[in-house]
Write a protein that holds these residues in place. Structure first.
Motif: not given
Ligand code: OOG
Ligand code: NI
Length: 314
Positions: A196, A246, A265, A305, A311
């Motif tokens: 990320h 994500a 993400y 995430s 998700t």
């Protein structure tokens, strides 16, 4: 005299090139990340459209396997060579993970500019403690990390070119790993790609408070990680973080199975002014007046995430 000043000049010149190459490398890392993650692009565009200030990065993050020379140092060495300093360790026993963060050369904490041309980001690198996983999981991971040569000598290339450093995995192995550690499964299919980017929220103008930014994203149907609550706040209150869930990508496994896997993400971080600097006028506040570093309790939730319960992709 002449010789000395000439050599001094050439050292200064080398120095300049070093920062240009570092920024270009970061830029090259961001490029495939943006190409693969349309939700990240949508969030960044939304922020740009609602805020007049340049969007700059607080940190970038990578995930690794702590075995066979593929761990934290495999990626951190590059940043250390380019002037970064190794800082604190963070430990996540429940997830069998640890991380280190690295601070950028101090002269680049407060420079003006957009994206990778702005303040240099901190670097956050984690690794899974492979030896603590089940024998089966270790076997799967080592089958790939043990076959990462020659690419593992050049992890930065694998990262910027978005190319796995090890052979393409089999779906059954991916599934087996995911049942034990979704972090390990993510790393197996994403390698050294950016996990990320984190937007520096306090450097924005209209959206410089993270609660406002979160609301804007939610109002535009950009889903945020809700693990432990949307806003993650450090015990001292000074570090406030949130992240999108994500994106997903289609991955062709070695056995020909095409499956949806989690990609990367976008994170958001607001660093508050430290109590001892609270009387400094707002326009004189610099990055070093603010809460630095990371927070185990926040990070522990942010890892989720890319996990399926966030998700929604199994
Ligand atoms: C890293 C999660 C932690 C932070 O800023 O504390 C983190 C990851 O998902 O690999 O990004
Ligand atoms: Ni982060």
């Amino acid at each position: 005299g002449i010789v000395a000043s000439a050599s001094h000049e050439s050292i200064a010149g080398t120095d300049q090139r070093q920062w240009v190459l570092l920024r270009k490398t970061l830029g090259a890392w961001v490029k495939p990340y943006l190409e693969k993650n349309s939700l990240v692009v949508a969030a960044l565009n939304l922020i740009s459209a609602h805020d007049g200030s340049p969007v700059t990065y607080d940190h970038v993050a990578f995930r690794t396997f702590g075995v066979d020379g593929c761990g934290i140092d495999s990626i951190a060495d590059f940043f250390m060579d380019f002037g970064y300093r190794k800082r604190e360790q963070l430990f996540f026993p429940g997830k069998k993970l640890r991380a280190f963060w690295y601070s950028p050369p101090e002269q680049f904490l407060d420079v003006a500019g957009n994206g990778v041309d702005g303040p240099l980001p901190r670097i956050f690198v984690s690794e899974i403690l492979v030896e603590e996983l089940s024998v089966r999981a270790q076997e799967i991971i080592k089958k790939y990390t043990g076959n990462a040569a020659p690419a593992i000598k050049y992890p930065v290339l694998a990262g910027v070119l978005n190319s796995l450093p090890w052979p393409t995995p089999h779906f059954a192995e991916y599934q087996q790993l995911a049942s034990e550690s979704e972090y390990a499964a993510w790393t197996l299919v994403n390698g050294y790609t950016l996990n990320h980017l984190t937007v520096s929220v306090h450097r924005l103008s209209k959206l410089r408070k993270i609660e406002m930014l979160n609301q804007l994203l939610l109002d535009h149907d950009i889903r945020l990680n809700t693990e432990g609550g949307t806003l993650k706040v450090s015990p001292d209150g000074g570090l406030q973080q949130s992240s999108t869930v994500a994106d997903s990508a289609s991955f062709t496994f070695a056995d020909g199975e095409v499956k949806t896997v989690p990609a990367s993400y976008l994170e958001f971080a607001e660093r508050l002014v430290l109590p001892r600097f609270k009387n400094i006028p707002e326009n004189e506040v610099r990055e070093w007046h603010r809460r630095d570093g990371f927070e185990v309790g926040n990070a522990d939730k942010i890892f989720a995430s890319t996990f399926s319960d966030q998700t929604g992709v199994q």
